[in-house]
Design a protein around this motif. Sequence first.
Motif, PDB file in Angstrom:
ATOM      1  N   PRO A 103      40.711  46.280  37.387  1.00 47.14           N
ATOM      2  CA  PRO A 103      41.862  45.994  36.516  1.00 47.14           C
ATOM      3  C   PRO A 103      41.393  45.359  35.205  1.00 47.14           C
ATOM      4  CG  PRO A 103      42.346  45.348  38.770  1.00 47.14           C
ATOM      5  CD  PRO A 103      40.893  45.720  38.749  1.00 47.14           C
ATOM      6  N   ASN A 155      39.511  41.093  38.384  1.00 40.97           N
ATOM      7  CA  ASN A 155      40.210  41.607  37.208  1.00 40.97           C
ATOM      8  C   ASN A 155      39.673  40.949  35.942  1.00 40.97           C
ATOM      9  OD1 ASN A 155      41.612  39.111  37.939  1.00 40.97           O
ATOM     10  ND2 ASN A 155      43.085  39.669  36.354  1.00 40.97           N
ATOM     11  N   ARG A 224      44.567  49.326  33.314  1.00 39.32           N
ATOM     12  CA  ARG A 224      43.323  49.863  33.871  1.00 39.32           C
ATOM     13  C   ARG A 224      42.780  50.951  32.950  1.00 39.32           C
ATOM     14  NH1 ARG A 224      41.561  49.437  39.203  1.00 39.32           N
ATOM     15  NH2 ARG A 224      42.879  48.220  40.611  1.00 39.32           N
TER      16      ARG A 224
END
Length: 268
Positions: A103, A155, A224
């Motif tokens: 992410p 992430n 993403r």
Amino acid sequence: MLILISYLLLSLALFLFCFFKRWHLFCWLSYSVFLICFLAIIPLPGEDKVKYTAPTQVVFRFDEHRFIQLTGYGCQGRMYYVDDQKQIYYELARHSAKVLTEPFAHMPEDYIFVPLSDYSAIDVSQDGGRSFRTIHIETYEGMGSYQPTYNTIENIIVMNNQFFLKDKNRSIYRSPKPYGTRSAIISATSEKSFEGSIRYMGLRWTDQPQTMPIMPANYTGWQRWQCDPSLKQSITVYNRYAPLIKLQAQLRHLLGVTDEVKHEKETN
């Protein structure tokens, strides 16, 4: 087709007869008719060819005008940062660049962070993408070292011109606040190891975050990277004999022939 063959043979016979009789004018006329019939009957390569080249696709978008573009097969190849509003087109990697799978959200600001897929380095721009330089994630931790990988990274968020990376084993990595020219990306563990070092002191390193920041509601970029590994980009190579085929059709119409010549495929 039989009519054309008859015209061809008749004009050839007439040409030979005039040639031996030395009737030069009729010789040239019959030879011209022979050439016209020959051009009208000869098969020509008659199909356009479709070839495939390395596809180009947008793999990450910051906003409507700013994005990262990749040219290559299988989501690997040459990578660019593009700002079509400011006419910025910067080559990040000439070959072998890969897309990120974790992410990733990045506000469209002056500071731009583009990690390599193995996180061995990060390309950083401080002028909106006009130039980039390479920095590394700090791995030194006093008694040892640690390197985040795509298996441990949860992430990444870039906002307020700062880079934040959450790792399963080392919590949050961050870059300093965006003033000054020196830059690095370190974890909370590394910060403790570097306490007292001039390089990591000052207001740029205050307010160590306990949680990852939240992207603002007006963020319009992607969450993403995206890439289609099966994408193919086709180009049409137009038939170079097309003008002759058009002329041939006109000649056949002039000679009163309606059936079409079956043209061969071009093999090269």
